[in-house]
Every structure is written in structure tokens, then in C-alpha cells.
Design a protein around this motif. Structure first.
Motif, short mmCIF file in Angstrom:
data_model
loop_
_atom_site.label_atom_id
_atom_site.label_comp_id
_atom_site.label_asym_id
_atom_site.label_seq_id
_atom_site.Cartn_x
_atom_site.Cartn_y
_atom_site.Cartn_z
N SER A 1 0.84 -1.19 0.00
CA SER A 1 0.00 0.00 0.00
C SER A 1 0.88 1.24 0.00
O SER A 1 2.05 1.20 0.43
CB SER A 1 -0.91 0.02 1.23
OG SER A 1 -0.16 0.29 2.40
N GLU B 1 0.46 3.85 1.89
CA GLU B 1 0.74 4.24 3.27
C GLU B 1 2.00 3.57 3.79
O GLU B 1 2.85 4.22 4.42
CB GLU B 1 -0.45 3.88 4.18
CG GLU B 1 -0.22 4.28 5.63
CD GLU B 1 -1.21 3.66 6.61
OE1 GLU B 1 -1.25 4.14 7.76
OE2 GLU B 1 -1.92 2.71 6.24
N LYS B 2 2.14 2.29 3.52
CA LYS B 2 3.31 1.57 4.02
C LYS B 2 4.59 1.96 3.28
O LYS B 2 5.68 1.97 3.87
CB LYS B 2 3.07 0.06 3.96
CG LYS B 2 1.99 -0.37 4.96
CD LYS B 2 1.78 -1.86 5.00
CE LYS B 2 0.73 -2.21 6.06
NZ LYS B 2 0.49 -3.65 6.18
N TYR C 1 4.59 1.53 16.19
CA TYR C 1 3.26 1.86 15.66
C TYR C 1 2.53 2.78 16.64
O TYR C 1 2.57 2.56 17.86
CB TYR C 1 2.47 0.56 15.45
CG TYR C 1 1.15 0.74 14.74
CD1 TYR C 1 1.10 1.22 13.44
CD2 TYR C 1 -0.05 0.40 15.37
CE1 TYR C 1 -0.11 1.38 12.78
CE2 TYR C 1 -1.26 0.54 14.72
CZ TYR C 1 -1.28 1.04 13.43
OH TYR C 1 -2.49 1.20 12.78
N ASP D 1 -6.36 -7.96 19.97
CA ASP D 1 -6.65 -6.93 18.97
C ASP D 1 -5.37 -6.53 18.23
O ASP D 1 -5.38 -6.34 17.01
CB ASP D 1 -7.26 -5.69 19.63
CG ASP D 1 -8.65 -5.95 20.19
OD1 ASP D 1 -9.29 -6.93 19.76
OD2 ASP D 1 -9.09 -5.18 21.06
N ALA E 1 -4.57 -7.09 14.27
CA ALA E 1 -4.18 -5.98 13.40
C ALA E 1 -2.94 -6.33 12.58
O ALA E 1 -2.84 -6.00 11.39
CB ALA E 1 -3.93 -4.73 14.24
N GLN F 1 -4.00 -8.89 9.90
CA GLN F 1 -4.75 -8.26 8.81
C GLN F 1 -3.94 -7.19 8.08
O GLN F 1 -4.48 -6.48 7.24
CB GLN F 1 -6.04 -7.65 9.39
CG GLN F 1 -7.00 -8.69 9.93
CD GLN F 1 -8.06 -8.11 10.85
OE1 GLN F 1 -8.18 -6.88 10.99
NE2 GLN F 1 -8.84 -8.98 11.49
N ARG F 2 -2.67 -7.11 8.41
CA ARG F 2 -1.73 -6.20 7.75
C ARG F 2 -2.16 -4.74 7.85
O ARG F 2 -2.00 -3.96 6.91
CB ARG F 2 -1.53 -6.60 6.28
CG ARG F 2 -0.98 -8.02 6.13
CD ARG F 2 -0.68 -8.35 4.70
NE ARG F 2 -0.23 -9.74 4.56
CZ ARG F 2 0.14 -10.28 3.41
NH1 ARG F 2 0.12 -9.58 2.30
NH2 ARG F 2 0.54 -11.54 3.37
N LYS F 3 -2.72 -4.39 8.98
CA LYS F 3 -3.17 -3.01 9.20
C LYS F 3 -2.09 -2.14 9.85
O LYS F 3 -2.26 -0.93 9.95
CB LYS F 3 -4.42 -3.01 10.09
CG LYS F 3 -5.65 -3.63 9.45
CD LYS F 3 -6.82 -3.60 10.41
CE LYS F 3 -8.09 -4.16 9.78
NZ LYS F 3 -9.22 -4.19 10.73
N THR F 4 -1.00 -2.75 10.30
CA THR F 4 -0.02 -2.02 11.10
C THR F 4 1.27 -1.79 10.32
O THR F 4 1.48 -2.34 9.24
CB THR F 4 0.31 -2.80 12.38
OG1 THR F 4 0.96 -4.04 12.02
CG2 THR F 4 -0.95 -3.10 13.17
N TRP F 5 2.13 -1.01 10.92
CA TRP F 5 3.50 -0.85 10.43
C TRP F 5 4.41 -0.61 11.63
O TRP F 5 3.95 -0.33 12.73
CB TRP F 5 3.60 0.30 9.41
CG TRP F 5 2.89 1.56 9.76
CD1 TRP F 5 1.65 1.95 9.33
CD2 TRP F 5 3.37 2.63 10.60
NE1 TRP F 5 1.33 3.18 9.85
CE2 TRP F 5 2.37 3.64 10.61
CE3 TRP F 5 4.54 2.85 11.31
CZ2 TRP F 5 2.50 4.82 11.32
CZ3 TRP F 5 4.69 4.03 12.03
CH2 TRP F 5 3.68 4.99 12.02
#
Length: 339
Positions: A175, A177-178, A297, A308, A312, A315-319
Motif C-alpha cells: 500500500s 501508506e506503508k 506503531y 486486537d 491488526a 490483517q496487515r493493518k499495522t506498520w
């Protein structure tokens, strides 16, 4: 004691926090650590389900990376350099609990300029990335490095380390963002979105048609990345976060005159213990110089919300490094990474 106890194998989302877990038993050569912050890793999700290569007997407390203080009630074994109250970071099974017994050799003094949150993500990710690039790939200044999952815990460390070692870094992520994280916080020279078809052609274009000298891959994208590796390139197998263990076309290994190497940092303490303090000295020198810095993060999770945080990551929502606050401290929050 509050802790994330695995009694029956299950996805972390199905496991509640235990409020009255038994206190850890401190064995010979161990110290007792009050855990302030703990680092979350993808392999924690696997271990909770009984799918990881290292499975302690049940019931066990999940978690391996931590930062905290040597407890006031801790024994101090012979030869141990630490004293009660010292700030430390390290690794031990059971990091997702208020206290954990740790072999003192698996602890490192937490630098004064680092918070507990920053320290909690150091022990596994940073030496893994350093030894992968320096010890296994023998990275040289001026070479091209491709880092996949470049905004993740090990990825963002690899990006920073490769830059500090004088390499030209192409960050690859799924993405924008990443990619922004990889460039703005990691210092990558270029960003490539590997969810777009033909991304390897962009890598070849950036390298003047030569390809990258080193591939650092914690995802399971070695096969795809071989389309843009240079002659005599080195591809480092770091992990399989995508969930599939790859099968590689070995004819390409031969035709491109390349090397496929693995990194299993966790085995060094048993098989190559003399290398461990060397890596840590070089890393701590880099941290002290300010040339590299842990990326945390922005959203941290309470111990009760450990699942949670793991979801995250899944679901690959973090960095960067995702952190659980086990207990609060004025020294634990520190500065969070911001774009």
C-alpha cells in the motif's frame, strides 16, 4: 498475575486474559523481570494455535519480546551483571504477563535514550535484520537492496540498517501508506507497490536493468523477486508471513549465479553463541549514534487488548513494531512514530 495464558490451542481472538495466572518460577541462572511493554510478532499468532516450530508445553504464557525492570524480589545469579531495578530488554517465553522469568544472558541493558515501548521491539527484529544483511548476505556499501514488507517490524529495521550500511534501498509493500512509512521513517530511497502486476520491471528500471544485489524477504516473495535479482545476488529467506512456504525454481539459482540464504537468529545462542554479543555491540553502537531508531506503531494496546493487536498484524493493518502496554510507567510511552 494478569497474563495471556494459552491452555487450549486457539486463535488469539478466542483466548481471554487470565487475571490470576500463577507467578513464574525462577530457575537457576534466571532473573525475575517486571514487564512494562511487550512486542507483538506474527509468530505469536501461530504459537497460540500450536502451529509454530517452537511450542512450549501447555498451559503457557504467550509472548517473547519484552522490556522492563529487574524485579525488586528477583534473585541475582552468580555472574549476572544486572541489579534489581535495572532497565532491560530481551526475550523469554511469557512476555505477555506482568512478570516473567528470564535467563539473564537473554537480556540487554535498555539504553537511557529509549522508552520501554521502543525497547520491547528490539530483541528479535533488529538482530535478525542485522545478521541477515551483514552476516548472511555480506552486504556492501553501494549495493542495491530490496526489502519486502518494508514497513513491518523486521522490514523497517532492515531498511534502516541497509541505509546505515551504505546501501541503496528499494522498499516494497502492498500500500502507499506503508511505502510512505518506509521512505519517511525508514529512509528508503524508493518505494514499489508489489500488489501491482509487473512490479519487478520497476525494480529493474530503478537499478538500470541490473537488478538488486540483495533481497530481504520476510513474506514469502523470493520466487517473484528472483525476476529482478542481479548476477551474483543474494536472496535472504527471513520468514513466510504470507502463510505459504515457497517452492523455488532452482534453475534460476544456477542461471543467475545467485545464492539463497536463510536467517534463523533464534538458533545462534545454541549454535553460534560467540556471534551474539558481536551483533549486539554493533547494533547498540548504531542506536547510540542515532543512525537507526526503533519505529513504534502509534496505537499501543493494553494487555487486555493483546488479541486486537495481533489481529491488526494478521490483517496487515499495522506498520513498525506493535506494542502491548503490560503496565504503565512514565518511561514506557516515549515518542511514537508519526508520518
Amino acid at each position: 498475575m494478569r497474563a495471556f495464558v494459552v491452555t487450549d490451542y486457539a486463535h488469539p481472538s478466542k483466548i481471554p486474559i487470565t487475571q490470576n495466572a500463577p507467578e513464574p518460577q525462577v530457575s537457576s541462572g534466571q532473573v525475575l523481570v517486571d514487564v512494562y511493554s511487550a512486542g507483538l510478532n506474527y509468530f505469536d499468532i501461530l504459537q497460540a494455535q500450536g502451529k509454530y516450530q517452537h511450542q512450549p508445553p501447555r498451559p503457557f504464557v504467550l509472548g517473547s519480546e519484552l522490556a522492563g525492570r529487574i524485579a525488586d524480589s528477583s534473585p541475582i545469579p552468580d555472574g549476572c551483571p544486572f541489579r534489581r531495578g535495572d532497565r532491560v530488554f530481551g526475550a523469554a517465553q511469557g512476555a505477555f504477563g506482568e512478570r516473567v522469568a528470564v535467563a539473564w544472558q537473554a537480556l540487554v541493558p535498555l539504553p537511557d535514550n529509549m522508552s520501554y515501548d521502543q525497547g520491547a521491539g528490539l530483541y528479535v527484529t533488529w538482530p535478525t535484520s542485522y545478521e541477515a544483511l551483514v552476516g548472511r548476505a555480506e552486504l556492501k556499501a553501494g549495493e542495491w537492496v530490496l526489502v519486502t514488507a518494508s514497513a513491518g517490524g523486521v522490514g523497517i529495521a532492515a531498511v534502516q540498517l541497509a541505509k546505515a550500511l551504505g546501501a541503496k534501498v528499494i522498499a516494497a509493500a502492498g500500500s502507499q501508506e506503508k511505502l510512505d512509512v518506509s521512505i519517511k521513517l525508514g529512509g528508503a530511497d524508493h518505494g514499489i507497490n508489489y500488489s501491482q502486476e509487473g512490479w519487478q520491471q520497476e525494480v529493474l528500471k530503478l537499478t538500470g536493468g541490473k537488478g538488486v544485489d540483495v533481497i530481504y524477504d520476510p513474506v514469502g516473495l523470493i520466487r517473484d523477486s528472483l525476476k529482478c535479482i542481479a548476477w551474483k545476488g543474494r536472496a535472504i529467506v527471513v520468514g513466510f508471513a504470507a502463510g505459504q512456504i515457497e517452492k523455488l525454481p532452482l534453475n534460476l539459482v544456477l542461471l543467475k549465479n545467485i545464492a539463497i540464504v536463510g536467517i534463523h537468529w533464534g538458533a545462534y545462542t545454541k549454535i553460534e553463541p560467540a556471534r551474539v554479543p558481536v551483533v549486539w555491540k554493533e547494533l547498540l553502537d548504531l542506536f547510540a549514534s542515532g543512525r537507526v531508531k526503533p519505529v513504534v506503531y502509534p496505537e499501543t494496546f493494553s494487555l487486555e487488548r493483546t488479541a486486537d493487536g495481533l489481529m491488526a498484524i494478521e490483517q496487515r493493518k499495522t506498520w513498525g513494531k506493535v506494542i502491548v502496554h503490560v503496565r504503565e510507567s512514565s518511561a514506557s510511552s516515549g515518542s511514537k512514530a508519526k508520518l
